[in-house]
Design a protein around this motif. Sequence first.
Motif, mmCIF file in Angstrom:
data_model
loop_
_atom_site.group_PDB
_atom_site.id
_atom_site.type_symbol
_atom_site.label_atom_id
_atom_site.label_comp_id
_atom_site.label_asym_id
_atom_site.label_seq_id
_atom_site.Cartn_x
_atom_site.Cartn_y
_atom_site.Cartn_z
ATOM 1 N N ILE A 1 0.868 -1.175 0.000
ATOM 2 C CA ILE A 1 0.000 0.000 0.000
ATOM 3 C C ILE A 1 0.904 1.224 0.000
ATOM 4 C CG2 ILE A 1 -1.698 1.306 1.318
ATOM 5 C CD1 ILE A 1 -2.646 -1.340 2.500
ATOM 6 N N LEU B 1 1.301 5.165 0.467
ATOM 7 C CA LEU B 1 0.668 6.327 1.073
ATOM 8 C C LEU B 1 1.418 7.559 0.606
ATOM 9 C CD1 LEU B 1 -1.655 6.432 3.161
ATOM 10 C CD2 LEU B 1 0.082 6.544 4.947
ATOM 11 N N ILE C 1 -4.011 7.064 -0.040
ATOM 12 C CA ILE C 1 -3.489 5.867 -0.670
ATOM 13 C C ILE C 1 -3.452 6.127 -2.163
ATOM 14 C CG2 ILE C 1 -4.011 3.464 -1.189
ATOM 15 C CD1 ILE C 1 -5.116 3.374 1.735
#
Length: 237
Positions: free
Chosen positions: A217, A219, A224
């Motif tokens: 993921i 960021l 996101i």
Amino acid sequence: MSTDPIIQIDTVTKTFFSKGEDVTPLSDLDLEIAQGEFVALMGPSGSGKTTLLHLLAGIDKPTAGRVVIAGTEVSKLGSRALARWRNRHVGFVFQQYNLVPVLTARENIELPLLLMRMPSADRDRKVQVALDAVGLTDRAEHLPRQLSGGQQQRVAVARAIVAGPELILADEPTGNLDEKAAQSVLGLLKALHERFHQTLVMVTHDPRAAEVAERVIHLDKGRITDLEETMAHGGVE
Ligand SMILES: Nc1ncnc2c1ncn2[C@@H]1O[C@H](COP(=O)(O)OP(=O)(O)OP(=O)(O)O)[C@@H](O)[C@H]1O
Ligand SMILES: [Mg+2]
């Protein structure tokens, strides 16, 4: 693997109100992580990775939105209930190990169990299992300063798993280690994940670290930016 989300982040905003200037590292963030997933959380410095991990651990609370973990809305718990919940459900691994310097490896690993008031025979057995799992049985009576950085981080990993939490959170667990020790700690996390199936969320700057995870993921500026499935299972054996 079950696909039930163990972590639900629902329109979470986190603002730090400091004198003069407010900082909002996370805004309207939505995220679900499934039970048993191994997720790497990446992003530039200041993008809110540690902030997010602290919300998951109940170390900090969101300014708005909900953090639900294994059915408990942790963002709503009072401080005593939160401390009890955290000790039972979350294991945390820090970049700086955060071991107690005057306690041996064994005693550091035992700490979460002491907080649970577990009988001593049960504690001894669980500590031994954790020591074995991280390969440090022969260093059990050493103090942190008598251990290498990689060994200290293994002790920290053992402390994080000893109580059998369903969620392990790690904030740059290899950030202080040289290449070899870093690979070894990553291999350990992957092996433990495969053996015990806990959900693992690991913040990292290391692209190789992300290779051991099942999902990466990214960021950026509190958002996101994309979700990327990796080929961890079978990909980096
Ligand atoms: N307790 C706090 N009080 C005020 N501002 C804070 C606090 N904690 C974090 N911040 C701010 O929130 C932003 C995000 O910080 P955070 O530590 O989550 O970033 P990060 O992605 O973990 O960065 P790094 O990769 O450098 O560790 C930064 O601008 C930081 O200064
Ligand atoms: Mg950080």
